[in-house]
Write an enzyme that holds these catalytic residues in place. Structure first.
Site, PDB file in Angstrom:
ATOM      1  CB  SER A  95     -43.970   3.525  -7.669  1.00  0.00           C
ATOM      2  OG  SER A  95     -42.795   4.627  -6.948  1.00  0.00           O
ATOM      3  CG  ASP A 219     -35.795   4.711  -9.506  1.00  0.00           C
ATOM      4  OD1 ASP A 219     -36.022   5.837  -9.292  1.00  0.00           O
ATOM      5  OD2 ASP A 219     -36.598   3.985  -9.587  1.00  0.00           O
ATOM      6  CG  HIS A 247     -39.299   5.254 -10.158  1.00  0.00           C
ATOM      7  ND1 HIS A 247     -38.827   4.879  -9.109  1.00  0.00           N
ATOM      8  CD2 HIS A 247     -40.647   6.150  -9.357  1.00  0.00           C
ATOM      9  CE1 HIS A 247     -39.575   4.360  -8.345  1.00  0.00           C
ATOM     10  NE2 HIS A 247     -40.892   5.481  -7.847  1.00  0.00           N
TER      11      HIS A 247
END
Length: 270
Positions: A95, A219, A247
């Site tokens: 991320s 996602d 995610h």
């Protein structure tokens, strides 16, 4: 300052193997990698750490000035590499940590054997002027940050299941909610703004090390257009789509995630 204590650095695995550094995302800590690490340990020297302000990092090391953007975290990554005297590392950034890896590798490429960008996003905000789709409008992000700043625990309970996806597996959303709630709200607010307001699209072209972009099939936070954008902007990069929803594939699809990391690390970390 003791950098190992500052970031609660832990190492495990095969000491003479290629080095794999695992970096967690917003609201998480190194425990999020626990299902992936056992797969990597037999062949790799695995370095884990907590971003300052997360997990068991040293809270006295946190300052809003240093961590109001991603640069301070990127410098932390480089300082850990220096402190541990690591050879070229395969950096796996989940991320927002993906962009920290981009920044760090752009500054000192010799320290990196490769980057694996797991569900990355260089900019979460749509840019209609250029046709870029980040997944959120500017109003969406503004509302998200206002909600987080006014009621962090309530925001965590609402957003964590959305970020995690996999509603048929509520235990995953609960784990992420609990992880968010363990984070100091003041530090979380600063990290959230650094995450959701960052725009690193212009930094992607500076990456010169081997790079693999790993996105999820579905996602809500980083749609597939974002993975395609990152891949297109980093010369020579590869793009894979994990058979995963949400995610956080290191929790929802740890086997597939570990296999992708191991394959890439074995290739570039020799």
């Amino acid at each position: 300052m003791d950098i190992r204590a500052r970031n609660h650095v832990t190492v495990t695995g095969r000491a003479d193997g290629p080095v794999v550094m695992l970096a967690h995302g917003f609201g998480c800590d190194q425990n999020m990698w626990r299902l992936v690490v056992p797969v990597l340990e037999p062949d790799f020297w695995v370095v884990l750490f907590d971003h300052v302000g997360a997990g068991r990092s040293d809270p006295s090391a946190w300052s809003e000035e240093r961590y109001a953007g991603l640069d301070g975290h990127a410098e932390d990554v480089l300082e850990i590499c220096r402190e541990l005297d690591l050879g070229p590392v395969v950096f796996v950034g989940h991320s927002v940590s993906a962009m920290m890896g981009v920044l760090a590798a752009s500054r000192e490429p010799e320290r990196f054997a490769g980057l694996l960008l797991l569900t990355p996003s260089p900019c979460y905000v749509d840019d209609p002027a250029t046709g870029y789709r980040g997944g959120f409008s500017a109003d969406d992000i503004d509302e998200l940050l206002k909600s987080l700043e006014s009621n962090y625990l309530g925001w965590s309970a609402t957003m964590a299941p959305v970020i995690m996806g996999n509603p048929e597996r509520p235990e995953l959303g609960e784990e992420l909610t609990n992880s968010f709630c363990r984070t100091d709200p003041r530090m979380a607010r600063v990290f959230a703004r650094a995450t959701f307001l960052s725009d690193n699209r212009g930094d992607l072209a500076a990456v010169t090390v081997p790079t693999l972009v790993a996105q999820c099939a579905n996602d809500a936070i980083a749609p597939r257009e974002v993975g395609a954008f990152v891949h297109a902007r980093i010369a020579g990069s590869e793009l894979v789509t994990l058979p995963a929803t949400g995610h956080c594939p290191q929790l929802s699809a740890p086997g597939a995630t570990a296999d992708v990391i191991a394959s890439f690390a074995a290739e570039v970390g020799r």
